[in-house]
Structures are given as structure tokens and as C-alpha cells.
Scaffold this active site. Structure first.
Site, PDB file in Angstrom:
ATOM      1  N   GLU A 128      -2.564  -8.812   3.165  1.00  0.00           N
ATOM      2  CA  GLU A 128      -2.925  -9.251   4.305  1.00  0.00           C
ATOM      3  C   GLU A 128      -4.377  -9.152   4.569  1.00  0.00           C
ATOM      4  O   GLU A 128      -5.218  -9.811   5.466  1.00  0.00           O
ATOM      5  CB  GLU A 128      -2.262  -8.436   5.545  1.00  0.00           C
TER       6      GLU A 128
ATOM      7  N   HIS B  70      -3.751  -4.667  -0.203  1.00  0.00           N
ATOM      8  CA  HIS B  70      -3.326  -5.264   0.736  1.00  0.00           C
ATOM      9  C   HIS B  70      -3.500  -6.835   1.002  1.00  0.00           C
ATOM     10  O   HIS B  70      -4.569  -7.385   0.806  1.00  0.00           O
ATOM     11  CB  HIS B  70      -4.373  -4.586   2.193  1.00  0.00           C
TER      12      HIS B  70
ATOM     13  N   CYS C  70       0.876  -1.270   0.014  1.00  0.00           N
ATOM     14  CA  CYS C  70      -0.006   0.206  -0.020  1.00  0.00           C
ATOM     15  C   CYS C  70       0.918   1.469   0.236  1.00  0.00           C
ATOM     16  O   CYS C  70       1.504   1.490  -0.990  1.00  0.00           O
ATOM     17  CB  CYS C  70      -1.118   0.011   1.047  1.00  0.00           C
TER      18      CYS C  70
END
Length: 213
Positions: free
Chosen positions: A196, A194, A82
Site C-alpha cells: 500500500e 508494504h 509486514c
């Protein structure tokens, strides 16, 4: 033996979810701003959320820009996520304020300009256009990933390549506006989305990266 990954803690980033995501794929994760640990780990993950200028200020406070440069000089892998990707570029422009980045890649981070009256920020799931030969997207080329951002790199400017390695640039579009979703350039990789927060697809991408260390 587990790969040693340092998750750079410089005051900006989704630290805990990134830590859990890396642990999920078998990495031995240390969350730290320690200079030597960050330089010497098998892999370094640079997170980032918020404003470009604030992230750069935090990064420089822990000499993170020096860490990134030193690792890349030695061919040691770095992954930016990001705003952790955005600060790898030359500069960012937010609200008319121009800030210097790490200058690992030429280019400007600027506000997205969707043509189809889509709202900014770009928030939600999106597919990407991964190039042939991508190691990050191996096996997940057609998956969707989670984005949340108002700024991006809309023009790829690199002409001279690192160590004669041709960068692999992954693109995506939002409201007709095309921007960089990921880059793979030798030891330096980055994603605008992202991983994650991207479920199984994001876990697979992180696993691909960790396996490459």
C-alpha cells in the site's frame, strides 16, 4: 462483480492507506473485526505494524488467529502484510522476548543482521527475487517495493507443504543479510514490504491478489 475483502481491524496496522489501496484496484473493502464477516469474505487482509507480541495480543483479542485458521482450512485466501506476515510464523524474538505466532508456517522472526554496517531498521525501496510462476509478482518481477522493518524471517523452515502445494518464497537482501520478502502458499500469501506504500508496483501486486480471489 467486485470482490469482497475484509481488512481486519485488530488495533495494529496501516488501515486507511491499505483500505484506499485495495479500493484503488477495485475491491469492495470492509474494515472490521467482525468474526463472521472476516471468515466469509472473498479475501482477508491482515495488516500489522509495531511489535510482534503486541500484534499477536491484538489479533487474539478479536479471534483473528482463529479466523485465519478457519479460512485456510476452507481454502479461502488470506494476505498478511509486514508484521501481519511475521505473525503467521511460529514465533518472534524481540529484545530477548520470545512470543508465539499463528504457526501457519514454521520459522522465527528475528532482528535483521546486515553485514555492511547498514542501519536498522531497513527503511526504503528494495528489489526482490521473485520465483518463476509467482502470481503475486506477475508483471512486476523487476519492480521495487517499500520496506520499513527491523525484523524478518532469515531462514525458511517449511518442509511439509500445505495440500501438496509447493510454496513460492520471494527473497531480498539488505546489507548482505538475506530474508523472506514474500510467500505464496496456496490460499495463504504474505509480504514483508508494504504494497500500500509501494506506488504502482504495490497496486499491481494487490490487483494480482484481488483478481485471484
Amino acid at each position: 462483480m467486485s470482490k469482497q475483502v475484509v481488512l481486519l481491524d485488530y488495533g495494529s496496522g496501516n488501515i486507511r492507506s491499505a483500505e484506499r489501496a485495495l479500493q484503488r484496484v477495485g475491491a469492495d473493502v470492509t474494515v472490521t473485526a467482525d468474526f463472521e464477516a472476516a471468515c466469509n469474505a472473498d479475501g482477508l487482509l491482515v495488516p500489522g505494524v509495531g511489535a510482534f507480541e503486541a500484534c499477536m495480543t491484538g489479533l487474539k483479542a478479536v479471534r483473528g488467529d482463529v479466523v485465519v485458521d478457519r479460512r485456510l482450512t476452507g481454502g479461502r485466501p488470506v494476505l498478511g502484510i509486514c508484521v501481519g506476515m511475521q505473525i503467521l510464523f511460529s514465533r518472534g524474538i524481540e529484545h530477548g522476548v520470545e512470543s508465539e505466532g499463528c504457526e501457519q508456517w514454521p520459522g522465527t522472526v528475528e532482528r535483521l543482521q546486515p553485514e555492511d554496517a547498514e542501519p536498522v531498521p531497513h527503511m526504503g525501496w528494495n528489489t526482490v527475487e521473485a520465483p518463476d510462476g509467482s502470481a503475486l509478482f506477475k508483471g512486476i518481477e523487476d519492480e521495487r517495493f517499500y520496506f520499513v522493518h527491523s525484523y524478518g524471517v532469515r531462514t525458511w523452515e517449511l518442509t511439509d507443504t500445505r495440500d501438496s502445494v509447493t510454496p513460492l518464497v520471494t527473497w531480498t537482501t539488505y546489507g548482505g543479510d538475506r530474508f523472506v520478502a514474500a510467500v505464496e502458499n496456496g490460499p495463504l500469501s504474505a509480504t514483508q514490504f508494504h504494497p500500500e506504500k509501494s506506488g504502482d508496483a504495490g497496486a499491481a501486486l494487490l490487483e494480482n491478489w484481488v483478481r485471484s480471489l
